[in-house]
Scaffold this active site. Structure first.
Site, PDB file in Angstrom:
ATOM      1  N   GLU A 146      -5.328  -5.463  10.531  1.00  0.00           N
ATOM      2  CA  GLU A 146      -4.331  -4.424  10.757  1.00  0.00           C
ATOM      3  C   GLU A 146      -4.625  -3.723  12.080  1.00  0.00           C
ATOM      4  O   GLU A 146      -5.453  -2.799  12.121  1.00  0.00           O
ATOM      5  CB  GLU A 146      -4.378  -3.395   9.627  1.00  0.00           C
ATOM      6  CG  GLU A 146      -4.089  -3.965   8.258  1.00  0.00           C
ATOM      7  CD  GLU A 146      -3.532  -2.902   7.326  1.00  0.00           C
ATOM      8  OE1 GLU A 146      -2.401  -3.061   6.883  1.00  0.00           O
ATOM      9  OE2 GLU A 146      -4.217  -1.897   7.099  1.00  0.00           O
ATOM     10  N   GLU A 157      -6.869   4.340   7.833  1.00  0.00           N
ATOM     11  CA  GLU A 157      -6.713   5.774   7.549  1.00  0.00           C
ATOM     12  C   GLU A 157      -7.968   6.339   6.885  1.00  0.00           C
ATOM     13  O   GLU A 157      -8.330   7.497   7.104  1.00  0.00           O
ATOM     14  CB  GLU A 157      -5.458   5.999   6.683  1.00  0.00           C
ATOM     15  CG  GLU A 157      -4.193   5.795   7.518  1.00  0.00           C
ATOM     16  CD  GLU A 157      -2.984   5.330   6.740  1.00  0.00           C
ATOM     17  OE1 GLU A 157      -2.972   5.395   5.502  1.00  0.00           O
ATOM     18  OE2 GLU A 157      -2.024   4.870   7.402  1.00  0.00           O
ATOM     19  N   HIS A 214      -9.481   0.766   4.883  1.00  0.00           N
ATOM     20  CA  HIS A 214      -8.198   0.962   5.579  1.00  0.00           C
ATOM     21  C   HIS A 214      -8.419   1.894   6.775  1.00  0.00           C
ATOM     22  O   HIS A 214      -9.252   2.809   6.710  1.00  0.00           O
ATOM     23  CB  HIS A 214      -7.171   1.558   4.611  1.00  0.00           C
ATOM     24  CG  HIS A 214      -5.786   1.577   5.173  1.00  0.00           C
ATOM     25  ND1 HIS A 214      -5.357   2.551   6.041  1.00  0.00           N
ATOM     26  CD2 HIS A 214      -4.758   0.708   5.040  1.00  0.00           C
ATOM     27  CE1 HIS A 214      -4.100   2.298   6.397  1.00  0.00           C
ATOM     28  NE2 HIS A 214      -3.712   1.175   5.808  1.00  0.00           N
ATOM     29  N   SER A 272       3.518  -2.493  10.399  1.00  0.00           N
ATOM     30  CA  SER A 272       4.981  -2.492  10.595  1.00  0.00           C
ATOM     31  C   SER A 272       5.629  -3.825  10.244  1.00  0.00           C
ATOM     32  O   SER A 272       6.596  -4.235  10.886  1.00  0.00           O
ATOM     33  CB  SER A 272       5.322  -2.055  12.024  1.00  0.00           C
ATOM     34  OG  SER A 272       4.854  -0.736  12.260  1.00  0.00           O
ATOM     35  N   LYS A 319       0.077   4.243  -0.333  1.00  0.00           N
ATOM     36  CA  LYS A 319      -0.607   5.430   0.221  1.00  0.00           C
ATOM     37  C   LYS A 319      -0.356   6.640  -0.699  1.00  0.00           C
ATOM     38  O   LYS A 319      -0.246   6.453  -1.903  1.00  0.00           O
ATOM     39  CB  LYS A 319      -0.152   5.689   1.666  1.00  0.00           C
ATOM     40  CG  LYS A 319      -0.238   4.415   2.518  1.00  0.00           C
ATOM     41  CD  LYS A 319      -0.057   4.657   3.973  1.00  0.00           C
ATOM     42  CE  LYS A 319      -0.008   3.321   4.705  1.00  0.00           C
ATOM     43  NZ  LYS A 319      -0.036   3.459   6.146  1.00  0.00           N
ATOM     44  N   GLY A 369       2.374   1.938  10.780  1.00  0.00           N
ATOM     45  CA  GLY A 369       3.297   3.058  10.636  1.00  0.00           C
ATOM     46  C   GLY A 369       3.979   3.462  11.926  1.00  0.00           C
ATOM     47  O   GLY A 369       4.595   4.527  11.999  1.00  0.00           O
ATOM     48  N   ASN A 383       0.866  -1.181   0.000  1.00  0.00           N
ATOM     49  CA  ASN A 383       0.000   0.000   0.000  1.00  0.00           C
ATOM     50  C   ASN A 383       0.901   1.229   0.000  1.00  0.00           C
ATOM     51  O   ASN A 383       1.459   1.580   1.035  1.00  0.00           O
ATOM     52  CB  ASN A 383      -0.895  -0.036   1.248  1.00  0.00           C
ATOM     53  CG  ASN A 383      -1.731   1.223   1.400  1.00  0.00           C
ATOM     54  OD1 ASN A 383      -1.814   2.038   0.477  1.00  0.00           O
ATOM     55  ND2 ASN A 383      -2.353   1.383   2.561  1.00  0.00           N
TER      56      ASN A 383
HETATM   57  C1  PEP Z   1      -0.769  -0.097   6.174  1.00  0.00           C
HETATM   58  O1  PEP Z   1      -0.922   1.109   6.130  1.00  0.00           O
HETATM   59  O2  PEP Z   1      -1.618  -0.861   5.657  1.00  0.00           O
HETATM   60  C2  PEP Z   1       0.410  -0.623   6.858  1.00  0.00           C
HETATM   61  C3  PEP Z   1       0.418  -1.877   7.214  1.00  0.00           C
HETATM   62  O3  PEP Z   1       1.422   0.270   7.079  1.00  0.00           O
HETATM   63  P1  PEP Z   1       2.874  -0.035   7.723  1.00  0.00           P
HETATM   64  O4  PEP Z   1       3.365  -1.315   7.094  1.00  0.00           O
HETATM   65  O5  PEP Z   1       3.703   1.134   7.345  1.00  0.00           O
HETATM   66  O6  PEP Z   1       2.672  -0.195   9.189  1.00  0.00           O
END
Ligand code: PEP
Length: 254
Positions: free
Chosen positions: A170, A100, A98, A216, A11, A176, A9
């Site tokens: 998630e 966000e 997601h 992460s 973003k 992040g 992703n």
């Molecule tokens: C995400 O935004 O779906 C995600 C998993 O981000 P990160 O890997 O940066 O934690």
């Protein structure tokens, strides 16, 4: 056999030329280094998608996904993009719900249900994201939150449609932040999700659904996470912006 998937992703990162360069690296590395049947998916900004589909022609190791779509078929929705537009450009996957989008654009489970419906109608595979916040985990409500996110957005689907979904767990506190859920914490939730699906539909159907972990994930922790019985791959944010890291995560299945 469930599909093993690593989805990136991006973003709102990478301008057009940087995105093309990153994607070229990803397809070259995927073709040279991935020897199993894992599916790599790149969810880029909308702007890049058509050009990335063209660059990817003839390649089955990598597929393209969008990060969102509108819930309506067509119409006066300035600034939005439809599932039909994505599918007609050769996009195969779309991330729905997601955290966000839930946090910054007030997307609810009900809205996600409508987006999942329009995605399926247009033959896109939804990657439906669920997961609890830190407060919810600390309050011990995380199982209920996940149950509700699943039920309100997906349990209206027929078994025939549900089986087309990819689910991504998630935990919001791990996105992040550099804080990864331990493999035991992630496995516990993945097993719970599969059990819920089995209860709602059937054990056979639950066994076919790919459930990805996101939060992460990096080349160092991917192998242990992906070795868990109910973790079928990852949704990768930050690490998908570096071709080497992203492909090393996909290699964690090798
Ligand atoms: C995400 O935004 O779906 C995600 C998993 O981000 P990160 O890997 O940066 O934690």
């Amino acid at each position: 056999m469930r599909k093993k998937i690593v989805a990136g992703n991006w973003k709102m990162n990478k301008n057009f030329s940087d995105g093309l360069a990153l994607f070229s690296e990803v397809i070259n590395m995927a073709n040279d280094e991935l020897h199993n049947s894992q599916q790599v998916i790149v969810c880029s900004p909308y702007l890049h998608l058509h050009s990335l589909v063209q660059l990817n022609k003839g390649n089955t190791k990598v597929a393209l996904g969008a990060q969102n779509c509108h819930q309506a078929e067509i119409g006066a929705f300035t600034g939005e993009i439809s599932a039909d537009m994505l599918a007609s450009a050769g996009v195969q996957y779309v991330i729905i719900g997601h955290s966000e989008r839930r946090q910054y654009f007030a997307e609810s489970n009900t809205l996600c249900a409508a987006k999942i419906d329009i995605a399926l109608k247009n033959n896109l595979t939804p990657i439906y994201c669920i997961g609890e916040t830190l407060q919810e985990r600390e309050a011990g409500t995380h199982f209920d939150i996940i149950k509700t996110q699943l039920a309100q957005a997906t349990y209206h689907l027929s078994a025939q449609d549900f089986v087309k979904l990819v689910i991504a767990y998630e935990p919001v506190w791990a996105i992040g932040t550099g804080v990864t859920a331990s493999s035991a914490q992630a496995q516990e939730i993945h097993a719970f999700i599969r059990k819920e699906i089995a209860w709602q539909y059937s054990a056979a159907l639950a066994d076919e659904i790919s459930i990805l972990y996101g939060g992460s994930c990096n080349p160092k922790n991917a192998e242990e996470l992906f070795a868990q019985a109910d973790i079928d791959g990852g949704l990768i944010g930050g690490a998908s912006l570096k071709s080497r890291d992203f492909i090393d995560i996909a290699k964690a299945f090798n």
